[in-house]
Design an enzyme around this catalytic site. Structure first.
Site, mmCIF file in Angstrom:
data_model
loop_
_atom_site.group_PDB
_atom_site.id
_atom_site.type_symbol
_atom_site.label_atom_id
_atom_site.label_comp_id
_atom_site.label_asym_id
_atom_site.label_seq_id
_atom_site.Cartn_x
_atom_site.Cartn_y
_atom_site.Cartn_z
ATOM 1 N N TYR A 51 51.930 49.248 51.587
ATOM 2 C CA TYR A 51 52.004 47.842 51.174
ATOM 3 C C TYR A 51 52.410 46.917 52.328
ATOM 4 C CZ TYR A 51 51.292 48.621 46.136
ATOM 5 O OH TYR A 51 50.756 48.899 44.901
ATOM 6 N N PHE A 59 59.267 40.073 46.899
ATOM 7 C CA PHE A 59 59.352 41.236 46.011
ATOM 8 C C PHE A 59 59.151 42.573 46.739
ATOM 9 C CE2 PHE A 59 54.944 39.596 45.673
ATOM 10 C CZ PHE A 59 54.221 40.720 46.051
ATOM 11 N N ARG A 87 38.753 47.163 39.764
ATOM 12 C CA ARG A 87 39.617 45.981 39.585
ATOM 13 C C ARG A 87 39.396 45.371 38.185
ATOM 14 N NH1 ARG A 87 43.683 44.910 43.366
ATOM 15 N NH2 ARG A 87 43.696 42.880 42.371
ATOM 16 N N THR A 93 46.804 41.196 38.032
ATOM 17 C CA THR A 93 48.104 41.728 38.469
ATOM 18 C C THR A 93 49.177 41.518 37.402
ATOM 19 O OG1 THR A 93 47.454 41.073 40.706
ATOM 20 C CG2 THR A 93 49.769 41.657 40.373
ATOM 21 N N ARG A 104 45.988 47.004 32.449
ATOM 22 C CA ARG A 104 47.257 46.276 32.575
ATOM 23 C C ARG A 104 47.603 45.518 31.299
ATOM 24 N NH1 ARG A 104 46.404 44.517 38.922
ATOM 25 N NH2 ARG A 104 47.700 46.162 39.845
ATOM 26 N N GLU A 128 42.683 52.264 52.765
ATOM 27 C CA GLU A 128 43.593 52.869 51.778
ATOM 28 C C GLU A 128 43.199 54.313 51.436
ATOM 29 O OE1 GLU A 128 43.838 50.126 48.481
ATOM 30 O OE2 GLU A 128 45.012 48.696 49.662
HETATM 31 P P1 IDP Z 1 47.289 43.891 42.915
HETATM 32 O O1 IDP Z 1 48.019 45.201 42.671
HETATM 33 O O2 IDP Z 1 46.713 43.331 41.645
HETATM 34 O O3 IDP Z 1 46.268 43.976 44.034
HETATM 35 P P2 IDP Z 1 49.021 42.464 44.795
HETATM 36 O O4 IDP Z 1 49.140 40.982 44.876
HETATM 37 O O5 IDP Z 1 48.280 43.163 45.898
HETATM 38 O O6 IDP Z 1 48.398 42.814 43.368
HETATM 39 O O7 IDP Z 1 50.505 43.045 44.713
HETATM 40 C C1 IDP Z 1 50.770 44.416 44.913
HETATM 41 C C2 IDP Z 1 51.755 44.867 43.861
HETATM 42 O O8 IDP Z 1 53.003 44.202 44.077
HETATM 43 C C3 IDP Z 1 51.405 44.505 42.414
HETATM 44 O O9 IDP Z 1 50.474 45.377 41.818
HETATM 45 C C4 IDP Z 1 52.752 44.553 41.738
HETATM 46 O O10 IDP Z 1 53.180 45.904 41.490
HETATM 47 C C5 IDP Z 1 53.640 43.935 42.832
HETATM 48 N N1 IDP Z 1 53.755 42.473 42.671
HETATM 49 C C6 IDP Z 1 52.797 41.530 42.906
HETATM 50 N N2 IDP Z 1 53.255 40.292 42.660
HETATM 51 C C7 IDP Z 1 54.544 40.443 42.267
HETATM 52 C C8 IDP Z 1 55.564 39.506 41.870
HETATM 53 O O11 IDP Z 1 55.369 38.281 41.843
HETATM 54 N N3 IDP Z 1 56.770 40.046 41.500
HETATM 55 C C9 IDP Z 1 57.022 41.393 41.531
HETATM 56 N N4 IDP Z 1 56.091 42.302 41.908
HETATM 57 C C10 IDP Z 1 54.861 41.830 42.263
HETATM 58 MG MG MG Z 2 46.560 44.288 46.070
#
Ligand code: IDP
Ligand code: MG
Length: 151
Positions: A51, A59, A87, A93, A104, A128
Protein backbone atom coordinates in the site's frame (compact mmCIF):
# COMPACT_ATOMS: atom_id res chain seq x y z
CA UNK A 1 -11.97 -7.53 -25.03
CA UNK A 2 -8.65 -8.79 -23.81
CA UNK A 3 -8.01 -11.55 -21.32
CA UNK A 4 -6.42 -9.89 -18.30
CA UNK A 5 -5.05 -10.87 -14.91
CA UNK A 6 -5.65 -8.95 -11.72
CA UNK A 7 -4.70 -9.27 -8.06
CA UNK A 8 -7.50 -9.98 -5.62
CA UNK A 9 -7.12 -10.13 -1.85
CA UNK A 10 -9.73 -11.51 0.53
CA UNK A 11 -8.95 -9.26 3.50
CA UNK A 12 -8.67 -10.32 7.19
CA UNK A 13 -12.24 -9.30 8.10
CA UNK A 14 -13.68 -11.57 5.40
CA UNK A 15 -11.43 -14.49 6.34
CA UNK A 16 -12.53 -14.05 9.99
CA UNK A 17 -16.17 -14.08 8.87
CA UNK A 18 -15.61 -17.45 7.15
CA UNK A 19 -16.85 -16.20 3.78
CA UNK A 20 -13.86 -17.12 1.59
CA UNK A 21 -15.99 -19.55 -0.41
CA UNK A 22 -18.85 -17.08 -0.88
CA UNK A 23 -16.43 -14.50 -2.24
CA UNK A 24 -14.62 -16.88 -4.59
CA UNK A 25 -17.98 -18.12 -5.82
CA UNK A 26 -19.01 -14.58 -6.84
CA UNK A 27 -15.88 -14.28 -8.97
CA UNK A 28 -16.33 -17.71 -10.54
CA UNK A 29 -20.01 -17.25 -11.30
CA UNK A 30 -19.25 -13.98 -13.07
CA UNK A 31 -16.65 -15.40 -15.41
CA UNK A 32 -13.38 -14.90 -13.54
CA UNK A 33 -11.00 -17.82 -12.99
CA UNK A 34 -8.66 -18.29 -10.04
CA UNK A 35 -5.23 -18.95 -11.59
CA UNK A 36 -3.18 -18.57 -8.39
CA UNK A 37 -4.17 -18.69 -4.72
CA UNK A 38 -2.37 -18.61 -1.36
CA UNK A 39 -3.35 -17.94 2.23
CA UNK A 40 -0.87 -15.83 4.19
CA UNK A 41 -0.57 -13.58 7.21
CA UNK A 42 1.02 -10.40 5.90
CA UNK A 43 3.86 -8.79 7.83
CA UNK A 44 3.81 -5.03 8.43
CA UNK A 45 6.53 -4.78 5.81
CA UNK A 46 4.42 -6.71 3.26
CA UNK A 47 1.41 -4.45 3.86
CA UNK A 48 3.40 -1.20 3.91
CA UNK A 49 5.07 -2.08 0.63
CA UNK A 50 1.86 -3.19 -0.99
CA UNK A 51 0.00 0.00 0.00
CA UNK A 52 3.00 2.34 -0.50
CA UNK A 53 0.88 4.62 -2.72
CA UNK A 54 -1.20 5.46 0.38
CA UNK A 55 1.67 6.09 2.79
CA UNK A 56 0.91 9.81 3.18
CA UNK A 57 -2.78 9.20 3.91
CA UNK A 58 -4.11 9.68 7.44
CA UNK A 59 -5.48 6.14 7.52
CA UNK A 60 -2.22 4.44 6.47
CA UNK A 61 -1.12 3.16 9.92
CA UNK A 62 -4.62 1.81 10.61
CA UNK A 63 -4.75 0.21 7.17
CA UNK A 64 -1.48 -1.63 7.82
CA UNK A 65 -2.74 -2.72 11.25
CA UNK A 66 -5.98 -4.01 9.74
CA UNK A 67 -4.28 -5.83 6.83
CA UNK A 68 -1.93 -7.60 9.26
CA UNK A 69 -4.61 -8.43 11.85
CA UNK A 70 -5.16 -11.95 10.48
CA UNK A 71 -4.60 -14.13 7.44
CA UNK A 72 -5.61 -13.02 3.96
CA UNK A 73 -6.21 -14.96 0.76
CA UNK A 74 -4.09 -13.76 -2.14
CA UNK A 75 -5.38 -14.62 -5.62
CA UNK A 76 -4.73 -13.91 -9.24
CA UNK A 77 -7.99 -13.76 -11.20
CA UNK A 78 -8.03 -14.15 -14.96
CA UNK A 79 -10.71 -13.48 -17.55
CA UNK A 80 -12.06 -11.10 -20.16
CA UNK A 81 -11.72 -7.57 -18.84
CA UNK A 82 -10.75 -9.02 -15.45
CA UNK A 83 -9.45 -5.79 -13.90
CA UNK A 84 -12.64 -3.76 -14.35
CA UNK A 85 -14.88 -6.78 -13.81
CA UNK A 86 -13.27 -7.52 -10.44
CA UNK A 87 -13.73 -3.89 -9.36
CA UNK A 88 -17.38 -4.09 -10.43
CA UNK A 89 -17.96 -7.28 -8.44
CA UNK A 90 -16.24 -5.67 -5.40
CA UNK A 91 -18.21 -2.41 -5.39
CA UNK A 92 -17.13 1.04 -4.17
CA UNK A 93 -14.49 1.41 -1.43
CA UNK A 94 -17.11 2.71 1.01
CA UNK A 95 -19.76 0.00 1.47
CA UNK A 96 -22.39 2.72 2.00
CA UNK A 97 -21.74 3.82 -1.58
CA UNK A 98 -21.37 0.34 -3.06
CA UNK A 99 -24.02 -0.85 -5.53
CA UNK A 100 -26.49 -3.57 -4.62
CA UNK A 101 -25.25 -7.10 -5.18
CA UNK A 102 -21.58 -6.16 -4.77
CA UNK A 103 -19.27 -7.86 -2.25
CA UNK A 104 -18.67 -4.70 -0.27
CA UNK A 105 -22.34 -3.81 -0.10
CA UNK A 106 -23.23 -7.31 1.07
CA UNK A 107 -20.34 -8.06 3.45
CA UNK A 108 -18.26 -4.97 4.38
CA UNK A 109 -18.47 -3.32 7.79
CA UNK A 110 -16.79 0.01 7.00
CA UNK A 111 -14.69 1.98 4.51
CA UNK A 112 -11.63 0.36 6.10
CA UNK A 113 -12.77 -3.21 6.76
CA UNK A 114 -14.14 -3.67 3.27
CA UNK A 115 -13.62 -7.37 2.59
CA UNK A 116 -11.64 -7.36 -0.66
CA UNK A 117 -8.85 -5.68 -2.59
CA UNK A 118 -8.65 -5.49 -6.38
CA UNK A 119 -6.08 -3.89 -8.67
CA UNK A 120 -7.42 -0.69 -10.21
CA UNK A 121 -5.57 -0.53 -13.58
CA UNK A 122 -3.47 -2.68 -15.92
CA UNK A 123 -0.26 -1.13 -14.57
CA UNK A 124 -1.18 -1.69 -10.91
CA UNK A 125 -2.40 -5.22 -11.73
CA UNK A 126 0.96 -6.20 -13.16
CA UNK A 127 2.90 -4.65 -10.25
CA UNK A 128 0.54 -6.15 -7.63
CA UNK A 129 0.47 -9.66 -9.14
CA UNK A 130 4.29 -9.65 -9.21
CA UNK A 131 4.40 -8.32 -5.62
CA UNK A 132 2.88 -11.57 -4.33
CA UNK A 133 3.34 -14.25 -7.01
CA UNK A 134 6.18 -15.64 -9.08
CA UNK A 135 5.30 -16.39 -12.69
CA UNK A 136 5.77 -20.12 -11.99
CA UNK A 137 3.01 -20.00 -9.34
CA UNK A 138 0.37 -18.84 -11.83
CA UNK A 139 -1.49 -21.55 -13.73
CA UNK A 140 -1.76 -21.14 -17.46
CA UNK A 141 -5.49 -21.51 -17.91
CA UNK A 142 -5.13 -21.40 -21.70
CA UNK A 143 -3.89 -24.97 -21.80
CA UNK A 144 -5.72 -26.30 -18.74
CA UNK A 145 -2.82 -28.67 -18.17
CA UNK A 146 -3.58 -30.38 -21.50
CA UNK A 147 -0.89 -28.83 -23.65
CA UNK A 148 2.15 -29.87 -21.69
CA UNK A 149 2.77 -26.49 -20.11
CA UNK A 150 4.51 -26.59 -16.75
CA UNK A 151 1.55 -25.48 -14.65
P1 IDP B 1 -9.83 0.48 -3.03
O1 IDP B 1 -9.50 -0.68 -2.11
O2 IDP B 1 -11.30 0.54 -3.34
O3 IDP B 1 -8.96 0.52 -4.27
P2 IDP B 1 -8.21 2.68 -1.99
O4 IDP B 1 -8.58 4.12 -2.07
O5 IDP B 1 -7.10 2.20 -2.88
O6 IDP B 1 -9.54 1.83 -2.20
O7 IDP B 1 -7.81 2.39 -0.47
C1 IDP B 1 -7.14 1.21 -0.09
C2 IDP B 1 -7.78 0.68 1.16
O8 IDP B 1 -7.55 1.60 2.23
C3 IDP B 1 -9.31 0.54 1.13
O9 IDP B 1 -9.76 -0.62 0.48
C4 IDP B 1 -9.66 0.56 2.60
O10 IDP B 1 -9.38 -0.70 3.23
C5 IDP B 1 -8.67 1.62 3.11
N1 IDP B 1 -9.27 2.97 3.08
C6 IDP B 1 -9.53 3.74 1.99
N2 IDP B 1 -10.07 4.92 2.34
C7 IDP B 1 -10.14 4.91 3.69
C8 IDP B 1 -10.61 5.88 4.66
O11 IDP B 1 -11.06 6.98 4.33
N3 IDP B 1 -10.55 5.49 5.97
C9 IDP B 1 -10.04 4.28 6.37
N4 IDP B 1 -9.58 3.36 5.50
C10 IDP B 1 -9.64 3.67 4.17
MG1 MG C 1 -6.92 0.86 -4.44
Amino acid sequence: MAVERTLSIIKPDAVAKNIIGKIVSRFESQGLHVVAMRMQKLSARDAEGFYAEHKERSFFADLVKYMTSGPVVLMVLEGENAIAKNREIMGATDPKKAAEGTLRRDFAESIEANVVHGSDSPSSASVEVAYFFRQSEIVKKCCGGQCGCKS
